[in-house]
Design an enzyme around this catalytic site. Structure first.
Site, PDB file in Angstrom:
ATOM      1  N   SER A 194      53.259  14.372 -91.452  1.00 43.86           N
ATOM      2  CA  SER A 194      52.487  13.130 -91.505  1.00 43.86           C
ATOM      3  C   SER A 194      52.922  12.328 -92.730  1.00 43.86           C
ATOM      4  O   SER A 194      54.091  11.970 -92.836  1.00 43.86           O
ATOM      5  CB  SER A 194      50.981  13.446 -91.525  1.00 43.86           C
ATOM      6  OG  SER A 194      50.218  12.260 -91.453  1.00 43.86           O
ATOM      7  N   THR A 195      52.022  12.093 -93.665  1.00 46.59           N
ATOM      8  CA  THR A 195      52.338  11.261 -94.835  1.00 46.59           C
ATOM      9  C   THR A 195      53.544  11.817 -95.593  1.00 46.59           C
ATOM     10  O   THR A 195      53.577  12.975 -95.966  1.00 46.59           O
ATOM     11  CB  THR A 195      51.130  11.203 -95.785  1.00 46.59           C
ATOM     12  OG1 THR A 195      49.967  10.865 -95.040  1.00 46.59           O
ATOM     13  CG2 THR A 195      51.354  10.181 -96.878  1.00 46.59           C
ATOM     14  N   HIS A 213      53.062  11.819 -87.390  1.00 48.73           N
ATOM     15  CA  HIS A 213      51.939  10.897 -87.207  1.00 48.73           C
ATOM     16  C   HIS A 213      52.409   9.470 -87.440  1.00 48.73           C
ATOM     17  O   HIS A 213      52.781   9.092 -88.551  1.00 48.73           O
ATOM     18  CB  HIS A 213      50.812  11.216 -88.193  1.00 48.73           C
ATOM     19  CG  HIS A 213      50.122  12.511 -87.908  1.00 48.73           C
ATOM     20  ND1 HIS A 213      49.413  13.204 -88.862  1.00 48.73           N
ATOM     21  CD2 HIS A 213      50.020  13.243 -86.769  1.00 48.73           C
ATOM     22  CE1 HIS A 213      48.903  14.301 -88.328  1.00 48.73           C
ATOM     23  NE2 HIS A 213      49.269  14.353 -87.064  1.00 48.73           N
ATOM     24  N   MET A 219      48.723  14.591 -94.883  1.00 47.92           N
ATOM     25  CA  MET A 219      47.325  14.681 -95.284  1.00 47.92           C
ATOM     26  C   MET A 219      46.493  15.289 -94.172  1.00 47.92           C
ATOM     27  O   MET A 219      46.781  15.100 -92.997  1.00 47.92           O
ATOM     28  CB  MET A 219      46.803  13.283 -95.630  1.00 47.92           C
ATOM     29  CG  MET A 219      45.375  13.281 -96.068  1.00 47.92           C
ATOM     30  SD  MET A 219      45.003  11.961 -97.213  1.00 47.92           S
ATOM     31  CE  MET A 219      46.299  12.069 -98.417  1.00 47.92           C
ATOM     32  N   ASP A 244      45.776  18.759 -89.606  1.00 48.41           N
ATOM     33  CA  ASP A 244      46.356  18.817 -88.270  1.00 48.41           C
ATOM     34  C   ASP A 244      47.596  19.710 -88.283  1.00 48.41           C
ATOM     35  O   ASP A 244      48.478  19.537 -89.119  1.00 48.41           O
ATOM     36  CB  ASP A 244      46.727  17.406 -87.794  1.00 48.41           C
ATOM     37  CG  ASP A 244      47.179  17.385 -86.337  1.00 48.41           C
ATOM     38  OD1 ASP A 244      46.684  18.212 -85.554  1.00 48.41           O
ATOM     39  OD2 ASP A 244      48.018  16.535 -85.986  1.00 48.41           O
TER      40      ASP A 244
END
Length: 366
Positions: free
Chosen positions: A185-186, A211, A304, A307
């Site tokens: 993600s991030t 993401h 973050m 997930d």
């Protein structure tokens, strides 16, 4: 507001006085935030930063004297600082958005060309969330495992159960094809690029959930494809998972792995958000655990939230090789940290070690 020990100090850089005014009012409503300055362009911003450096910068792209991308690259080269891009030029899938992500932006908010005041007021929660998340980012990175704990109960509608209910494994004990599943993600756009560029053309088939909003992933995949020896593309329904190919889940839809005989393919499906995300890493990892089992490698990278943590644990329990990116090389250590806490990772490794882990796993299985 008067600063407190936990205050996030924010600098707003935007050539619109209205945007600066509204953003400042929104952020200063939050007890943990202080706007320490607002500048109409990056040169004015640098003057302010010379006196007081912010924790987070909220940055426009199109400005006089110096554009936001140039300023972003300058900041990240000289003193890496979390930056949230908020611009009319960063609509989903645009080249500008991809360049901003590649340059190190922690998050991107796309604003419309008209009705900015109303938009910002309606999107106040998104702006606050983005600034808060950026403040926790380990931007300089662009340990030991904790004791496993029992996973917290997650409502069915928010977990992978909503897309792919738990069930018996359908994996073969051994196949000649190996599947590598990556979730991030991030910070993942840069991290994925570093991993995939390092892989040779002959590599196990890779499936990825990054993401991203809808319309970003096609352009992102095209950019990676131009840089890598492996083929990279946005996944389509029923695509085969093949050696030398990377399939990236399309933004706004879940991706699951399926098996037909000894071969693997993906299905692209709609459904509710899982762990606040669609696509969800947990959904992909659970499907890999079920249909590939010990013939898979699972890797959870910077991001973050949590997930993918439970899904990686399911892969671990199914016999897959599982890895978590270490804290030092993560932009945000959230997702790997949660997976490590669950005992889902057989090894914790740095970003630089991930390509070797992918290739060594394939050789050992073969």
């Amino acid at each position: 507001m008067s600063p407190t020990r936990a205050t996030i100090q924010v600098l707003i850089v935007d050539d619109s006085a209205v945007v600066r005014q509204v953003m400042q009012a929104i952020l200063e409503e939050e007890p943990d935030m202080e706007v320490i300055g607002a500048a109409s362009d990056p040169l004015f911003a640098m003057d302010k930063m010379a006196r007081r450096w912010p924790d987070v910068i909220v940055l426009d792209i199109e400005m006089p004297r110096m554009d936001g991308l140039t300023f972003l690259r300058k900041v990240m080269a000289e003193r890496p600082t979390p930056v949230v891009i908020c611009s009319t030029l960063t609509e989903a899938g645009t080249e500008t958005a991809l360049q901003a992500m590649a340059a190190g932006a922690a998050d991107i908010i796309s604003k419309p060309k008209a009705g900015l005041r109303d938009f910002l007021l309606q999107s106040a929660a998104e702006l606050v969330r983005a600034v808060r998340a950026a403040a926790r980012a380990n931007v300089r990175a662009l340990r030991p495992q904790a004791t496993p704990v029992a996973p917290a109960t997650v409502p069915r509608r928010l977990s992978a159960d909503a897309i792919l209910p738990p069930g018996p494994t359908s994996a073969m004990a051994r196949t000649t094809d190996r599947v590598v599943a990556i979730g991030t993600s991030t910070g993942g756009t840069q991290a994925l690029e570093q991993v995939l560029v390092a892989l040779p053309r002959i590599t196990p088939g890779i499936v990825v959930v990054q993401h991203m909003p809808e319309k970003f992933t096609a352009s992102f995949a095209q950019r990676l494809d131009s840089l890598c020896a492996v083929s990279v593309r946005e996944a389509a329904n029923n695509d085969r998972v093949l050696p030398g190919q990377v399939l990236i889940a399309p933004g706004g839809r879940h991706m699951v792995l399926k098996r037909s005989g000894a071969f693997y393919h993906v299905q692209i499906i709609d459904g509710p958000h899982v762990n606040r995300h669609r696509p969800s890493v947990d959904v992909l990892f659970r499907s890999v655990a079920r249909f590939a089992g010990a013939n898979a490698t699972g890797i959870i990278m910077t991001g973050m939230g949590d997930d993918g943590a439970r899904g990686l644990k399911e892969m671990f329990d199914a016999g897959a090789d599982t890895y978590a990116q270490d804290e030092a090389s993560c932009v945000v250590f959230g997702m790997p940290k949660e997976a490590i806490k669950l005992g889902a990772a057989r090894q914790v490794i740095s970003l630089e070690e991930i390509p070797r882990a992918i290739l060594e796993g394939a050789r050992l299985r073969r």
